[in-house]
Motif scaffolding. Sequence first.
Motif, PDB file in Angstrom:
ATOM      1  N   VAL A  74       0.681  -1.273   0.013  1.00 59.81           N
ATOM      2  CA  VAL A  74       0.054   0.121  -0.125  1.00 59.81           C
ATOM      3  C   VAL A  74       0.824   1.130  -0.039  1.00 59.81           C
ATOM      4  O   VAL A  74       0.421   2.087  -0.734  1.00 59.81           O
ATOM      5  N   ALA A  75       1.947   1.142   0.677  1.00 60.29           N
ATOM      6  CA  ALA A  75       2.646   2.520   0.963  1.00 60.29           C
ATOM      7  C   ALA A  75       3.455   2.690  -0.316  1.00 60.29           C
ATOM      8  O   ALA A  75       3.920   3.709  -1.086  1.00 60.29           O
ATOM      9  N   GLN A  76       3.764   1.597  -1.362  1.00 56.57           N
ATOM     10  CA  GLN A  76       4.558   1.807  -2.528  1.00 56.57           C
ATOM     11  C   GLN A  76       3.646   2.482  -3.456  1.00 56.57           C
ATOM     12  O   GLN A  76       4.207   2.743  -4.520  1.00 56.57           O
ATOM     13  N   ARG A  77       2.414   2.011  -3.594  1.00 58.95           N
ATOM     14  CA  ARG A  77       1.663   2.494  -4.544  1.00 58.95           C
ATOM     15  C   ARG A  77       1.441   4.063  -4.571  1.00 58.95           C
ATOM     16  O   ARG A  77       1.482   4.553  -3.347  1.00 58.95           O
ATOM     17  N   ARG A  78       1.828   4.631  -5.663  1.00 57.75           N
ATOM     18  CA  ARG A  78       1.716   6.133  -5.938  1.00 57.75           C
ATOM     19  C   ARG A  78       0.116   6.485  -5.775  1.00 57.75           C
ATOM     20  O   ARG A  78      -0.824   6.104  -6.526  1.00 57.75           O
ATOM     21  N   GLN A  79      -0.161   7.499  -4.962  1.00 57.24           N
ATOM     22  CA  GLN A  79      -1.459   8.084  -4.842  1.00 57.24           C
ATOM     23  C   GLN A  79      -1.619   9.180  -5.828  1.00 57.24           C
ATOM     24  O   GLN A  79      -0.798   9.877  -6.064  1.00 57.24           O
ATOM     25  N   ARG A  80      -2.658   9.245  -6.630  1.00 56.78           N
ATOM     26  CA  ARG A  80      -2.953  10.400  -7.571  1.00 56.78           C
ATOM     27  C   ARG A  80      -3.343  11.710  -6.783  1.00 56.78           C
ATOM     28  O   ARG A  80      -4.110  11.737  -5.883  1.00 56.78           O
ATOM     29  N   ARG A  81      -2.651  12.542  -7.349  1.00 58.07           N
ATOM     30  CA  ARG A  81      -2.801  13.855  -6.939  1.00 58.07           C
ATOM     31  C   ARG A  81      -3.762  14.632  -7.777  1.00 58.07           C
ATOM     32  O   ARG A  81      -3.597  14.816  -8.751  1.00 58.07           O
ATOM     33  N   ARG A  82      -4.974  15.080  -7.160  1.00 61.30           N
ATOM     34  CA  ARG A  82      -5.878  15.723  -7.825  1.00 61.30           C
ATOM     35  C   ARG A  82      -5.921  17.171  -7.180  1.00 61.30           C
ATOM     36  O   ARG A  82      -6.072  17.425  -6.150  1.00 61.30           O
ATOM     37  N   VAL A  83      -5.441  18.052  -8.113  1.00 61.78           N
ATOM     38  CA  VAL A  83      -5.267  19.395  -8.007  1.00 61.78           C
ATOM     39  C   VAL A  83      -6.865  20.017  -8.680  1.00 61.78           C
ATOM     40  O   VAL A  83      -6.757  20.020  -9.972  1.00 61.78           O
ATOM     41  N   PRO A  84      -7.424  20.659  -7.737  1.00 60.11           N
ATOM     42  CA  PRO A  84      -8.600  21.314  -8.322  1.00 60.11           C
ATOM     43  C   PRO A  84      -8.065  22.439  -9.499  1.00 60.11           C
ATOM     44  O   PRO A  84      -7.366  23.167  -9.099  1.00 60.11           O
ATOM     45  N   LEU A  85      -8.841  22.557 -10.470  1.00 61.57           N
ATOM     46  CA  LEU A  85      -8.657  23.562 -11.420  1.00 61.57           C
ATOM     47  C   LEU A  85      -9.387  24.723 -11.203  1.00 61.57           C
ATOM     48  O   LEU A  85     -10.680  24.735 -10.481  1.00 61.57           O
ATOM     49  N   ALA A  86      -8.768  25.873 -11.676  1.00 65.86           N
ATOM     50  CA  ALA A  86      -9.538  27.227 -11.414  1.00 65.86           C
ATOM     51  C   ALA A  86     -10.641  27.593 -12.193  1.00 65.86           C
ATOM     52  O   ALA A  86     -10.631  26.614 -13.428  1.00 65.86           O
ATOM     53  N   ASP A  87     -11.610  28.391 -12.040  1.00 65.24           N
ATOM     54  CA  ASP A  87     -12.678  28.545 -12.864  1.00 65.24           C
ATOM     55  C   ASP A  87     -12.321  28.828 -14.391  1.00 65.24           C
ATOM     56  O   ASP A  87     -13.191  28.407 -15.405  1.00 65.24           O
ATOM     57  N   ASP A  88     -11.212  29.427 -14.564  1.00 71.18           N
ATOM     58  CA  ASP A  88     -10.650  30.006 -15.953  1.00 71.18           C
ATOM     59  C   ASP A  88      -9.796  28.848 -16.502  1.00 71.18           C
ATOM     60  O   ASP A  88      -9.172  28.967 -17.557  1.00 71.18           O
ATOM     61  N   GLU A  89      -9.659  27.602 -15.993  1.00 72.32           N
ATOM     62  CA  GLU A  89      -8.527  26.682 -16.394  1.00 72.32           C
ATOM     63  C   GLU A  89      -9.290  25.412 -16.824  1.00 72.32           C
ATOM     64  O   GLU A  89     -10.395  25.102 -16.470  1.00 72.32           O
ATOM     65  N   ALA A  90      -8.578  24.602 -17.724  1.00 75.52           N
ATOM     66  CA  ALA A  90      -9.110  23.344 -18.238  1.00 75.52           C
ATOM     67  C   ALA A  90      -7.979  22.400 -18.482  1.00 75.52           C
ATOM     68  O   ALA A  90      -6.932  22.799 -18.779  1.00 75.52           O
ATOM     69  N   TYR A  91      -8.454  21.143 -18.910  1.00 75.50           N
ATOM     70  CA  TYR A  91      -7.267  20.094 -19.214  1.00 75.50           C
ATOM     71  C   TYR A  91      -7.121  20.162 -20.712  1.00 75.50           C
ATOM     72  O   TYR A  91      -8.080  19.681 -21.139  1.00 75.50           O
ATOM     73  N   CYS A  92      -6.045  20.168 -21.249  1.00 71.28           N
ATOM     74  CA  CYS A  92      -5.924  20.244 -22.668  1.00 71.28           C
ATOM     75  C   CYS A  92      -5.422  18.744 -23.162  1.00 71.28           C
ATOM     76  O   CYS A  92      -4.453  18.315 -22.505  1.00 71.28           O
ATOM     77  N   ARG A  94      -4.637  17.511 -26.003  1.00 68.54           N
ATOM     78  CA  ARG A  94      -3.342  17.570 -26.811  1.00 68.54           C
ATOM     79  C   ARG A  94      -2.119  17.707 -26.083  1.00 68.54           C
ATOM     80  O   ARG A  94      -1.030  17.294 -26.290  1.00 68.54           O
ATOM     81  N   CYS A  95      -2.143  18.988 -25.364  1.00 75.29           N
ATOM     82  CA  CYS A  95      -0.909  19.128 -24.520  1.00 75.29           C
ATOM     83  C   CYS A  95      -0.636  18.401 -23.411  1.00 75.29           C
ATOM     84  O   CYS A  95       0.716  18.515 -22.755  1.00 75.29           O
ATOM     85  N   LYS A  96      -1.827  17.724 -22.794  1.00 75.95           N
ATOM     86  CA  LYS A  96      -1.592  17.037 -21.591  1.00 75.95           C
ATOM     87  C   LYS A  96      -1.167  17.749 -20.418  1.00 75.95           C
ATOM     88  O   LYS A  96      -0.431  17.377 -19.529  1.00 75.95           O
ATOM     89  N   GLN A  97      -1.874  18.825 -20.262  1.00 78.48           N
ATOM     90  CA  GLN A  97      -1.662  19.912 -19.100  1.00 78.48           C
ATOM     91  C   GLN A  97      -2.754  20.739 -18.655  1.00 78.48           C
ATOM     92  O   GLN A  97      -3.623  20.861 -19.902  1.00 78.48           O
ATOM     93  N   ALA A  98      -2.803  21.258 -17.658  1.00 77.45           N
ATOM     94  CA  ALA A  98      -3.864  22.064 -17.430  1.00 77.45           C
ATOM     95  C   ALA A  98      -3.508  23.362 -17.853  1.00 77.45           C
ATOM     96  O   ALA A  98      -2.255  23.949 -17.938  1.00 77.45           O
ATOM     97  N   VAL A  99      -4.378  24.151 -18.873  1.00 73.88           N
ATOM     98  CA  VAL A  99      -4.016  25.434 -19.103  1.00 73.88           C
ATOM     99  C   VAL A  99      -5.360  26.542 -18.973  1.00 73.88           C
ATOM    100  O   VAL A  99      -6.302  26.060 -18.588  1.00 73.88           O
ATOM    101  N   LYS A 100      -4.622  27.730 -18.929  1.00 72.82           N
ATOM    102  CA  LYS A 100      -5.640  28.823 -18.527  1.00 72.82           C
ATOM    103  C   LYS A 100      -6.374  29.243 -20.051  1.00 72.82           C
ATOM    104  O   LYS A 100      -5.660  29.364 -21.134  1.00 72.82           O
TER     105      LYS A 100
END
Length: 134
Positions: A74-92, A94-100
Amino acid sequence: MSRKLSTPHIRLPHQVIVKAPGLLPMLYTVRELSEDLSMPERTLRDWLNSGVPHTWDARRRIWINGQEFAGWVVAQRRQRRRVPLADDEAYCLRCKQAVKLRNPVTIPIKAKLVRIQGTCPVCQCVINRGGRVG
């Protein structure tokens, strides 16, 4: 005498992740544990050097506690980090990243649900994101 070394994350096979919680609170030999987890004994011996909790007896045999091993998995498994996006952000995708978003437009869908549509400032593709009003 217990030996623990810290190393970076180890990639665990799916069968180990699934079967480890079902291990009994008893001592296993390396062979018994590798048979229970359906994995090569050599891999388990490599993990011993990487920090799997184990003990040695007077005759220099290695014993692994099933519950402690399950905790190590259990300790070895990576926990997914969920970072909430701001209201004017979304996940692209194509770019595979959060962008404004550039030129965001809010489109009502149903009741409190809305679709936020804009363009990616990096690749200029259209990005859609769901949201709620209120």
